[in-house]
Design a protein around this motif. Structure first.
Motif, PDB file in Angstrom:
ATOM      1  N   PRO A 178      16.839  23.303 -38.127  1.00 47.16           N
ATOM      2  CA  PRO A 178      16.665  22.739 -36.779  1.00 47.16           C
ATOM      3  C   PRO A 178      15.840  23.589 -35.811  1.00 47.16           C
ATOM      4  N   ASP A 179      15.681  24.863 -36.080  1.00 52.71           N
ATOM      5  CA  ASP A 179      14.900  25.720 -35.184  1.00 52.71           C
ATOM      6  C   ASP A 179      13.460  25.928 -35.679  1.00 52.71           C
ATOM      7  N   TYR A 180      12.992  25.063 -36.566  1.00 48.25           N
ATOM      8  CA  TYR A 180      11.673  25.198 -37.188  1.00 48.25           C
ATOM      9  C   TYR A 180      10.617  24.573 -36.276  1.00 48.25           C
ATOM     10  N   GLY A 181      10.094  25.386 -35.365  1.00 49.41           N
ATOM     11  CA  GLY A 181       9.160  24.919 -34.346  1.00 49.41           C
ATOM     12  C   GLY A 181       7.910  24.250 -34.895  1.00 49.41           C
ATOM     13  N   LEU A 182       7.333  24.805 -35.943  1.00 47.02           N
ATOM     14  CA  LEU A 182       6.118  24.224 -36.518  1.00 47.02           C
ATOM     15  C   LEU A 182       6.389  22.822 -37.068  1.00 47.02           C
ATOM     16  N   ALA A 183       7.522  22.642 -37.715  1.00 49.19           N
ATOM     17  CA  ALA A 183       7.865  21.323 -38.245  1.00 49.19           C
ATOM     18  C   ALA A 183       8.081  20.327 -37.109  1.00 49.19           C
ATOM     19  N   TRP A 184       8.737  20.756 -36.025  1.00 48.38           N
ATOM     20  CA  TRP A 184       8.925  19.873 -34.866  1.00 48.38           C
ATOM     21  C   TRP A 184       7.570  19.470 -34.277  1.00 48.38           C
ATOM     22  N   SER A 185       6.666  20.423 -34.171  1.00 48.49           N
ATOM     23  CA  SER A 185       5.343  20.134 -33.624  1.00 48.49           C
ATOM     24  C   SER A 185       4.591  19.133 -34.494  1.00 48.49           C
ATOM     25  N   ASN A 186       4.627  19.343 -35.794  1.00 48.94           N
ATOM     26  CA  ASN A 186       3.951  18.427 -36.707  1.00 48.94           C
ATOM     27  C   ASN A 186       4.640  17.063 -36.739  1.00 48.94           C
ATOM     28  N   LEU A 187       5.956  17.056 -36.582  1.00 47.45           N
ATOM     29  CA  LEU A 187       6.668  15.782 -36.498  1.00 47.45           C
ATOM     30  C   LEU A 187       6.216  15.014 -35.255  1.00 47.45           C
ATOM     31  N   ALA A 188       6.064  15.703 -34.148  1.00 44.11           N
ATOM     32  CA  ALA A 188       5.589  15.048 -32.926  1.00 44.11           C
ATOM     33  C   ALA A 188       4.206  14.418 -33.144  1.00 44.11           C
ATOM     34  N   LEU A 189       3.322  15.145 -33.812  1.00 45.76           N
ATOM     35  CA  LEU A 189       1.986  14.605 -34.098  1.00 45.76           C
ATOM     36  C   LEU A 189       2.064  13.376 -34.992  1.00 45.76           C
ATOM     37  N   SER A 190       2.916  13.442 -36.006  1.00 43.06           N
ATOM     38  CA  SER A 190       3.060  12.318 -36.931  1.00 43.06           C
ATOM     39  C   SER A 190       3.649  11.094 -36.241  1.00 43.06           C
ATOM     40  N   LEU A 191       4.638  11.324 -35.403  1.00 44.47           N
ATOM     41  CA  LEU A 191       5.234  10.218 -34.663  1.00 44.47           C
ATOM     42  C   LEU A 191       4.218   9.587 -33.724  1.00 44.47           C
ATOM     43  N   ARG A 192       3.405  10.404 -33.104  1.00 48.25           N
ATOM     44  CA  ARG A 192       2.354   9.894 -32.210  1.00 48.25           C
ATOM     45  C   ARG A 192       1.383   9.006 -32.983  1.00 48.25           C
ATOM     46  N   GLN A 193       0.996   9.457 -34.151  1.00 47.56           N
ATOM     47  CA  GLN A 193       0.078   8.666 -34.978  1.00 47.56           C
ATOM     48  C   GLN A 193       0.738   7.383 -35.485  1.00 47.56           C
ATOM     49  N   SER A 194       2.062   7.390 -35.535  1.00 41.04           N
ATOM     50  CA  SER A 194       2.817   6.203 -35.956  1.00 41.04           C
ATOM     51  C   SER A 194       3.138   5.294 -34.780  1.00 41.04           C
ATOM     52  N   ASN A 195       2.550   5.597 -33.623  1.00 40.15           N
ATOM     53  CA  ASN A 195       2.744   4.826 -32.389  1.00 40.15           C
ATOM     54  C   ASN A 195       4.183   4.870 -31.875  1.00 40.15           C
ATOM     55  N   ASP A 196       4.880   5.957 -32.153  1.00 38.70           N
ATOM     56  CA  ASP A 196       6.231   6.165 -31.622  1.00 38.70           C
ATOM     57  C   ASP A 196       6.133   7.245 -30.545  1.00 38.70           C
ATOM     58  N   LEU A 197       5.650   6.838 -29.375  1.00 41.69           N
ATOM     59  CA  LEU A 197       5.416   7.798 -28.303  1.00 41.69           C
ATOM     60  C   LEU A 197       6.709   8.446 -27.822  1.00 41.69           C
ATOM     61  N   ALA A 198       7.767   7.658 -27.684  1.00 40.06           N
ATOM     62  CA  ALA A 198       9.053   8.208 -27.234  1.00 40.06           C
ATOM     63  C   ALA A 198       9.569   9.233 -28.240  1.00 40.06           C
ATOM     64  N   GLY A 199       9.459   8.923 -29.521  1.00 39.86           N
ATOM     65  CA  GLY A 199       9.884   9.870 -30.558  1.00 39.86           C
ATOM     66  C   GLY A 199       9.033  11.125 -30.550  1.00 39.86           C
ATOM     67  N   ALA A 200       7.731  10.958 -30.332  1.00 40.79           N
ATOM     68  CA  ALA A 200       6.828  12.103 -30.288  1.00 40.79           C
ATOM     69  C   ALA A 200       7.185  13.032 -29.131  1.00 40.79           C
ATOM     70  N   ILE A 201       7.467  12.445 -27.970  1.00 42.29           N
ATOM     71  CA  ILE A 201       7.843  13.258 -26.808  1.00 42.29           C
ATOM     72  C   ILE A 201       9.143  13.981 -27.074  1.00 42.29           C
ATOM     73  N   SER A 202      10.096  13.282 -27.652  1.00 41.46           N
ATOM     74  CA  SER A 202      11.387  13.898 -27.973  1.00 41.46           C
ATOM     75  C   SER A 202      11.224  15.059 -28.953  1.00 41.46           C
ATOM     76  N   ALA A 203      10.442  14.859 -29.998  1.00 39.53           N
ATOM     77  CA  ALA A 203      10.215  15.918 -30.990  1.00 39.53           C
ATOM     78  C   ALA A 203       9.480  17.103 -30.359  1.00 39.53           C
ATOM     79  N   ALA A 204       8.536  16.820 -29.481  1.00 39.60           N
ATOM     80  CA  ALA A 204       7.768  17.892 -28.842  1.00 39.60           C
ATOM     81  C   ALA A 204       8.637  18.762 -27.950  1.00 39.60           C
ATOM     82  N   LYS A 205       9.739  18.217 -27.464  1.00 37.32           N
ATOM     83  CA  LYS A 205      10.627  18.977 -26.582  1.00 37.32           C
ATOM     84  C   LYS A 205      11.557  19.906 -27.359  1.00 37.32           C
ATOM     85  N   GLN A 206      11.606  19.766 -28.652  1.00 35.80           N
ATOM     86  CA  GLN A 206      12.525  20.595 -29.452  1.00 35.80           C
ATOM     87  C   GLN A 206      12.043  22.012 -29.603  1.00 35.80           C
TER      88      GLN A 206
END
Length: 73
Positions: A45-73
């Motif tokens: 859960p403290d893996y910052g790089l994975a959270w950042s990449n998850l945010a990018l992937s969610l953004r590309q998947s058109n899940d803006l709310a999920g991307a913002i949430s992941a970026a805040k982790q």
């Protein structure tokens, strides 16, 4: 293939899941990337790089709310 073999050997390897997710992202397979990166952050859960990449992937998947949430982790 390298990351899949690492995951087969150790399914709890968050680094392998993160790298597999990043590879899927680069190949434009965003749904796969999201699932793989979610697994990485579940395992570490403290893996910052994975959270950042998850945010990018969610953004590309058109899940803006999920991307913002992941970026805040």
């Amino acid at each position: 293939q390298k990351f899949m073999k690492a995951i087969e050997r150790d399914p709890a390897n968050a680094h392998a899941w993160q790298n597999l997710g990043l590879t899927s992202y680069r190949l434009g397979r965003f749904a796969d990337s999201v699932a793989q990166l979610r697994r990485a952050v579940e395992l570490k859960p403290d893996y910052g790089l994975a959270w950042s990449n998850l945010a990018l992937s969610l953004r590309q998947s058109n899940d803006l709310a999920g991307a913002i949430s992941a970026a805040k982790q």
